[in-house]
Design an enzyme around this catalytic site. Sequence first.
Site, PDB file in Angstrom:
ATOM      1  N   HIS A  94       0.802  -1.221   0.000  1.00 15.43           N
ATOM      2  CA  HIS A  94       0.000   0.000   0.000  1.00 15.43           C
ATOM      3  C   HIS A  94       0.838   1.276   0.000  1.00 15.43           C
ATOM      4  O   HIS A  94       0.277   2.372  -0.109  1.00 15.43           O
ATOM      5  CB  HIS A  94      -0.927   0.023   1.216  1.00 15.43           C
ATOM      6  N   ARG A 149       6.755  -5.376   3.644  1.00 15.80           N
ATOM      7  CA  ARG A 149       5.452  -5.989   3.446  1.00 15.80           C
ATOM      8  C   ARG A 149       5.310  -6.198   1.939  1.00 15.80           C
ATOM      9  O   ARG A 149       5.356  -5.250   1.158  1.00 15.80           O
ATOM     10  CB  ARG A 149       4.295  -5.147   3.948  1.00 15.80           C
ATOM     11  N   GLU A 167      -5.251 -11.502   8.697  1.00 19.00           N
ATOM     12  CA  GLU A 167      -6.187 -10.423   8.361  1.00 19.00           C
ATOM     13  C   GLU A 167      -7.396 -10.946   7.592  1.00 19.00           C
ATOM     14  O   GLU A 167      -8.141 -10.171   6.990  1.00 19.00           O
ATOM     15  CB  GLU A 167      -5.482  -9.322   7.566  1.00 19.00           C
ATOM     16  N   ASP A 197      -8.153  -4.881   7.694  1.00 16.63           N
ATOM     17  CA  ASP A 197      -8.679  -5.920   6.821  1.00 16.63           C
ATOM     18  C   ASP A 197      -9.377  -7.019   7.614  1.00 16.63           C
ATOM     19  O   ASP A 197     -10.367  -7.594   7.144  1.00 16.63           O
ATOM     20  CB  ASP A 197      -7.567  -6.514   5.956  1.00 16.63           C
TER      21      ASP A 197
END
Length: 247
Positions: A48, A73, A138, A164
């Site tokens: 993200h 990530r 998540e 999430d």
Amino acid sequence: MGTSEDDLRRAWASGEARHGLWSLLPGAVTGEVLARTGADFVVVDLQHGSTSEADLPGTAAAITAAGSVPLVRTRSPAFPDVGRPLDLGARGVIVPNVRDPAHAREVVAATRYAPAGGRSIGRLSGGAEQPLVVLMVEAATALDDLDAVLAVEGLDGVYVGPGDLSLSLGLTGEEHREELRGVLSSIVARAGAAGVPVGVHAYSGEEAAGFAAEGATIVTVAVDAAVLGQATSQHLSVARGAGTGPA
């Protein structure tokens, strides 16, 4: 001498909290600034955040040179997305959207060379022989099979994504805040009972300290983009307030 991935692995496994920062902003300078705060690790967010793969070698090198551990990530749990950051200098990965124990085993295998796994040799920028592997919880399916996920061999920890997870469980909105907080606490407790290091994504030092007090050892304290916005807004507010006072 800075912190290494093995230092983090040993600390987490022994129940010692280590504190890191989450980075959405691109560039080696950003990575160096974050690492020089004394953070034990810096997570570069390829899912993200605005860092690209092309940025990663320089950013990872800057974080390492400043004494911290560069983690990434990944963009997804797909085999190439897990292995690519390790070729570009990451010392470990935090992998999103892990569905269940079988999926978790596939992800771990993607980080290990044969015969332990299926990682391909092709490092461009150093890289760890045995990188840290942290899987994100998540999804409701991962939570349903949490004990089996925690038992996956080669796992260095689990990391909970509250946003999430709340979507997956149908617990969005202020009216579900306490219920969601209870779920997060239960995950921390179950991971602790299984002897698996655990973290919960936090947006402030206070929030991170709360999870650490419950037993979380993978402690992310703040997100760079959020902190930059908050601090700048505060300075603007102070300046504008001072400018409207009596002469």
